[in-house]
Design a protein around this motif. Sequence first.
Motif, PDB file in Angstrom:
ATOM      1  N   ILE A  89      43.539 -29.247  41.322  1.00 38.10           N
ATOM      2  CA  ILE A  89      43.719 -29.729  42.686  1.00 38.10           C
ATOM      3  C   ILE A  89      44.044 -31.219  42.603  1.00 38.10           C
ATOM      4  O   ILE A  89      43.487 -31.935  41.784  1.00 38.10           O
ATOM      5  CB  ILE A  89      42.466 -29.432  43.545  1.00 38.10           C
ATOM      6  N   LYS A  90      44.982 -31.663  43.433  1.00 39.10           N
ATOM      7  CA  LYS A  90      45.451 -33.041  43.312  1.00 39.10           C
ATOM      8  C   LYS A  90      44.934 -33.946  44.414  1.00 39.10           C
ATOM      9  O   LYS A  90      44.203 -34.882  44.154  1.00 39.10           O
ATOM     10  CB  LYS A  90      46.972 -33.058  43.276  1.00 39.10           C
ATOM     11  N   ASP A  91      45.316 -33.706  45.629  1.00 37.79           N
ATOM     12  CA  ASP A  91      44.982 -34.615  46.730  1.00 37.79           C
ATOM     13  C   ASP A  91      43.982 -33.964  47.674  1.00 37.79           C
ATOM     14  O   ASP A  91      44.365 -33.300  48.630  1.00 37.79           O
ATOM     15  CB  ASP A  91      46.254 -35.005  47.495  1.00 37.79           C
ATOM     16  N   VAL A  92      42.709 -34.164  47.404  1.00 41.33           N
ATOM     17  CA  VAL A  92      41.669 -33.589  48.245  1.00 41.33           C
ATOM     18  C   VAL A  92      41.527 -34.426  49.510  1.00 41.33           C
ATOM     19  O   VAL A  92      41.345 -35.639  49.447  1.00 41.33           O
ATOM     20  CB  VAL A  92      40.326 -33.506  47.492  1.00 41.33           C
ATOM     21  N   MET A  93      41.641 -33.753  50.641  1.00 38.95           N
ATOM     22  CA  MET A  93      41.541 -34.422  51.935  1.00 38.95           C
ATOM     23  C   MET A  93      40.357 -33.926  52.762  1.00 38.95           C
ATOM     24  O   MET A  93      39.974 -34.569  53.733  1.00 38.95           O
ATOM     25  CB  MET A  93      42.835 -34.221  52.720  1.00 38.95           C
ATOM     26  N   PHE A  94      39.800 -32.764  52.399  1.00 33.48           N
ATOM     27  CA  PHE A  94      38.745 -32.143  53.198  1.00 33.48           C
ATOM     28  C   PHE A  94      37.695 -31.494  52.300  1.00 33.48           C
ATOM     29  O   PHE A  94      37.999 -31.071  51.187  1.00 33.48           O
ATOM     30  CB  PHE A  94      39.316 -31.046  54.109  1.00 33.48           C
ATOM     31  N   ILE A  95      36.500 -31.375  52.856  1.00 34.56           N
ATOM     32  CA  ILE A  95      35.437 -30.558  52.278  1.00 34.56           C
ATOM     33  C   ILE A  95      35.137 -29.496  53.326  1.00 34.56           C
ATOM     34  O   ILE A  95      34.881 -29.823  54.488  1.00 34.56           O
ATOM     35  CB  ILE A  95      34.172 -31.385  51.980  1.00 34.56           C
ATOM     36  N   ILE A  96      35.203 -28.228  52.935  1.00 40.46           N
ATOM     37  CA  ILE A  96      35.018 -27.129  53.887  1.00 40.46           C
ATOM     38  C   ILE A  96      33.811 -26.296  53.457  1.00 40.46           C
ATOM     39  O   ILE A  96      33.735 -25.833  52.320  1.00 40.46           O
ATOM     40  CB  ILE A  96      36.290 -26.273  53.986  1.00 40.46           C
ATOM     41  N   VAL A  97      32.882 -26.129  54.401  1.00 39.27           N
ATOM     42  CA  VAL A  97      31.619 -25.435  54.136  1.00 39.27           C
ATOM     43  C   VAL A  97      31.709 -23.993  54.638  1.00 39.27           C
ATOM     44  O   VAL A  97      32.173 -23.741  55.758  1.00 39.27           O
ATOM     45  CB  VAL A  97      30.438 -26.171  54.810  1.00 39.27           C
ATOM     46  N   HIS A  98      31.260 -23.066  53.801  1.00 41.55           N
ATOM     47  CA  HIS A  98      31.284 -21.633  54.082  1.00 41.55           C
ATOM     48  C   HIS A  98      29.894 -21.038  53.840  1.00 41.55           C
ATOM     49  O   HIS A  98      29.032 -21.682  53.250  1.00 41.55           O
ATOM     50  CB  HIS A  98      32.242 -20.909  53.127  1.00 41.55           C
ATOM     51  N   HIS A  99      29.737 -19.771  54.232  1.00 38.41           N
ATOM     52  CA  HIS A  99      28.575 -18.982  53.803  1.00 38.41           C
ATOM     53  C   HIS A  99      29.099 -17.638  53.306  1.00 38.41           C
ATOM     54  O   HIS A  99      30.225 -17.244  53.625  1.00 38.41           O
ATOM     55  CB  HIS A  99      27.527 -18.823  54.912  1.00 38.41           C
ATOM     56  N   THR A 100      28.300 -16.934  52.505  1.00 40.14           N
ATOM     57  CA  THR A 100      28.773 -15.647  51.985  1.00 40.14           C
ATOM     58  C   THR A 100      28.843 -14.603  53.088  1.00 40.14           C
ATOM     59  O   THR A 100      29.592 -13.644  52.983  1.00 40.14           O
ATOM     60  CB  THR A 100      27.864 -15.097  50.862  1.00 40.14           C
ATOM     61  N   GLU A 101      28.069 -14.800  54.125  1.00 40.06           N
ATOM     62  CA  GLU A 101      27.930 -13.854  55.234  1.00 40.06           C
ATOM     63  C   GLU A 101      27.264 -12.556  54.767  1.00 40.06           C
ATOM     64  O   GLU A 101      27.245 -11.570  55.471  1.00 40.06           O
ATOM     65  CB  GLU A 101      29.291 -13.571  55.897  1.00 40.06           C
ATOM     66  N   GLU A 102      26.725 -12.597  53.581  1.00 37.58           N
ATOM     67  CA  GLU A 102      26.009 -11.462  52.999  1.00 37.58           C
ATOM     68  C   GLU A 102      24.659 -11.957  52.502  1.00 37.58           C
ATOM     69  O   GLU A 102      24.582 -12.995  51.855  1.00 37.58           O
ATOM     70  CB  GLU A 102      26.778 -10.856  51.822  1.00 37.58           C
ATOM     71  N   ARG A 123      34.683 -22.529  60.447  1.00 36.66           N
ATOM     72  CA  ARG A 123      34.994 -22.177  61.840  1.00 36.66           C
ATOM     73  C   ARG A 123      35.677 -23.301  62.605  1.00 36.66           C
ATOM     74  O   ARG A 123      36.282 -23.060  63.644  1.00 36.66           O
ATOM     75  CB  ARG A 123      33.729 -21.772  62.579  1.00 36.66           C
ATOM     76  N   GLU A 124      35.577 -24.533  62.120  1.00 34.77           N
ATOM     77  CA  GLU A 124      36.160 -25.678  62.812  1.00 34.77           C
ATOM     78  C   GLU A 124      37.644 -25.870  62.521  1.00 34.77           C
ATOM     79  O   GLU A 124      38.290 -26.718  63.133  1.00 34.77           O
ATOM     80  CB  GLU A 124      35.393 -26.955  62.450  1.00 34.77           C
ATOM     81  N   LEU A 125      38.180 -25.065  61.611  1.00 33.07           N
ATOM     82  CA  LEU A 125      39.594 -25.179  61.283  1.00 33.07           C
ATOM     83  C   LEU A 125      40.435 -24.434  62.318  1.00 33.07           C
ATOM     84  O   LEU A 125      40.001 -23.412  62.866  1.00 33.07           O
ATOM     85  CB  LEU A 125      39.869 -24.613  59.884  1.00 33.07           C
TER      86      LEU A 125
END
Length: 160
Positions: A22-35, A131-133
Amino acid sequence: MKDEPDWIKDIHLGFKEPQVAIKDVMFIIVHHTEEVGWDIHKTHRFHQEHRGWSGIGYNFFIEENGDIMKGRGYHVGAHAYSYNEKSIGICLAGNFDIQTLSKEQLKSLSKLCIYLLDQYKLSITRIFGHRELKGIEKSCPGKNFNMDHFRESIKIQWPK
């Protein structure tokens, strides 16, 4: 990434295809497994066997006990459509529509986000819940995870 902290555990997951840095990181995105009960291994297998991906889509994975595991690490992820080449995806084990994060997970997520904000010279405003995307209709990382409160807590811990 050079000088990676020893609290990030690399279990050397096997991927079906070569990974692209990955070259140009602009965001950190948080997820959950939902399991409930899924760990990095089960998530990795699910992404390979059921999604047909090279392997786990997330760059990092935080276990229920707070252990921070390297998924794709510093390679292009498969976690947020149209954001994969410019973001780091962090997945929390659990379903935060019906659970709440453990204190250990929250502490580890904060520590990892602060580390990544420093590494990529990002502002706190660049941390998003999936969800904010734009175009996302899921609750990810779960309705019990308040992203605004999380960003505020980072501000207190990381006064930059």
